[in-house]
Design an enzyme around this catalytic site. Structure first.
Site, PDB file in Angstrom:
ATOM      1  N   ASN A   1     -43.861  -2.842   6.212  1.00  0.00           N
ATOM      2  CA  ASN A   1     -45.150  -2.722   5.540  1.00  0.00           C
ATOM      3  C   ASN A   1     -45.541  -3.595   4.800  1.00  0.00           C
ATOM      4  O   ASN A   1     -45.118  -4.203   3.800  1.00  0.00           O
ATOM      5  CB  ASN A   1     -45.068  -1.261   4.574  1.00  0.00           C
ATOM      6  N   TRP A   2     -46.728  -4.309   5.464  1.00  0.00           N
ATOM      7  CA  TRP A   2     -47.089  -5.508   5.127  1.00  0.00           C
ATOM      8  C   TRP A   2     -47.998  -5.588   3.710  1.00  0.00           C
ATOM      9  O   TRP A   2     -48.427  -6.671   3.136  1.00  0.00           O
ATOM     10  CB  TRP A   2     -47.744  -6.575   6.088  1.00  0.00           C
ATOM     11  N   LYS A   3     -48.451  -4.425   3.568  1.00  0.00           N
ATOM     12  CA  LYS A   3     -49.360  -4.103   2.281  1.00  0.00           C
ATOM     13  C   LYS A   3     -50.725  -5.157   2.495  1.00  0.00           C
ATOM     14  O   LYS A   3     -51.158  -5.414   3.681  1.00  0.00           O
ATOM     15  CB  LYS A   3     -48.708  -4.375   1.076  1.00  0.00           C
TER      16      LYS A   3
ATOM     17  N   SER B   1     -37.133  -2.013  -1.814  1.00  0.00           N
ATOM     18  CA  SER B   1     -36.383  -3.143  -1.948  1.00  0.00           C
ATOM     19  C   SER B   1     -35.337  -3.143  -0.838  1.00  0.00           C
ATOM     20  O   SER B   1     -34.158  -3.767  -1.481  1.00  0.00           O
ATOM     21  CB  SER B   1     -36.035  -3.210  -3.463  1.00  0.00           C
TER      22      SER B   1
ATOM     23  N   GLY C   1     -41.085  -3.699   2.636  1.00  0.00           N
ATOM     24  CA  GLY C   1     -42.052  -4.282   2.175  1.00  0.00           C
ATOM     25  C   GLY C   1     -42.050  -5.758   1.955  1.00  0.00           C
ATOM     26  O   GLY C   1     -42.067  -6.406   2.829  1.00  0.00           O
ATOM     27  N   GLY C   2     -41.834  -6.278   0.875  1.00  0.00           N
ATOM     28  CA  GLY C   2     -41.530  -7.543   0.639  1.00  0.00           C
ATOM     29  C   GLY C   2     -40.577  -8.227   1.686  1.00  0.00           C
ATOM     30  O   GLY C   2     -41.017  -9.463   2.105  1.00  0.00           O
TER      31      GLY C   2
HETATM   32  P1  PGA Z   1     -40.586  -3.233  -0.823  1.00  0.00           P
HETATM   33  O1  PGA Z   1     -41.614  -1.821  -0.649  1.00  0.00           O
HETATM   34  O2  PGA Z   1     -39.574  -3.063  -0.069  1.00  0.00           O
HETATM   35  O3  PGA Z   1     -41.289  -4.387  -1.277  1.00  0.00           O
HETATM   36  O4  PGA Z   1     -39.819  -2.435  -1.985  1.00  0.00           O
HETATM   37  C1  PGA Z   1     -41.421  -0.780   0.215  1.00  0.00           C
HETATM   38  C2  PGA Z   1     -42.499  -0.318   0.397  1.00  0.00           C
HETATM   39  O5  PGA Z   1     -43.542   0.063  -0.298  1.00  0.00           O
HETATM   40  O6  PGA Z   1     -42.915   0.554   1.685  1.00  0.00           O
END
Ligand code: PGA
Length: 254
Positions: free
Chosen positions: A13-15, A216, A237-238
């Site tokens: 999920n690149w946001k 995370s 995400g990250g």
């Molecule tokens: P994160 O985000 O891995 O940066 O915690 C996960 C997400 O929001 O899908």
């Protein structure tokens, strides 16, 4: 529990990160690293990157997803994107109900359900996010919250349609915070979600549905999480923004 029945899926999920040029570069870096994946691999990119991502992933094992869609087919909804538009472009997946959408953009369980219906009607495969905030975990109501989010999101969804749905359990306190749920915590809640699916659709559907953990997840903790019986993949995400890290998680799904 028959974990081998379920497809493991690692989705990025690149946001709101990467314009088209950076998206192309990241996918080009990822392609060789993900080529031998033993799990499904998806990148959910910003709307403006979709075309570039579809182009760059053509003929590879990497699938492309969007990060949201509107519930209406078309109409006066300035700045929104419909499920049909995504389908027309060739997009296969769409994230729905991400906690950042709920937190910052007023999305509710009911609108998540409306978007889910629209996505299914258009032939997209939804990745539906559920998860508790820290206060809810501290109050001991995680199971109730996640049960309700799951049930409302899936209102009007048939057993047949469940075949194209992925559920992502993302404890909100673990997203982007560096705080990961322990593997046991993730497994417990993913198991509770599976129980709701069994109540709604029967054991066979519950056993066949992919339930991801997100929050995370990184190469160093992925293996322990993904080994758990109810954790069938990750929504990342990250760590999805660096090809090597994302590939490390894909490798952990072996
Ligand atoms: P994160 O985000 O891995 O940066 O915690 C996960 C997400 O929001 O899908």
């Amino acid at each position: 529990m028959k974990k081998e029945l379920r497809a493991a899926v690692i989705a990025g999920n690149w946001k709101m990160n990467c314009g088209p040029a950076a998206a192309k570069a990241l996918i080009e870096d990822l392609k060789p690293l993900a080529a031998n994946a033993e799990c499904g691999v998806i990148v959910c990119v910003p709307f403006v990157d979709l075309q570039v991502a579809l182009e760059a992933t053509k003929g590879t094992n990497i699938k492309v997803g969007a990060q949201n869609c509107h519930w209406a087919e078309s109409g006066a909804f300035t700045a929104e994107i419909s499920a049909g538009m995504l389908k027309e472009l060739g997009v296969e997946y769409v994230i729905l109900g991400h906690s950042e959408r709920r937190q910052y953009f007023g999305e509710t369980d009911v609108t998540v359900n409306q978007r889910l219906r629209a996505a299914l009607n258009a032939g997209l495969k939804p990745i539906v996010c559920v998860g508790e905030v820290l206060e809810q975990r501290e109050q001991g109501i995680t199971e109730e919250i996640v049960r309700m989010q799951t049930k409302v999101a899936l209102m009007g969804v048939s057993e047949e349609e469940m075949k194209s749905i992925i559920i992502a359990y993302e404890p909100v306190w673990a997203i982007g915070t560096g705080k990961t749920a322990t593997a046991d915590q993730a497994d417990e809640v993913c198991g509770q979600i599976r129980k709701v699916l069994a109540e709604l659709y029967g054991e066979a559907v519950a056993e066949a549905t992919t339930i991801q953990y997100g929050g995370s997840m990184k190469p160093s903790n992925a293996k322990e999480l993904l080994e758990k019986v109810h954790v069938d993949g990750g929504l990342i995400g990250g760590a999805a923004l660096k090809a090597a890290d994302f590939a490390g998680i894909i490798d952990a799904a072996k």
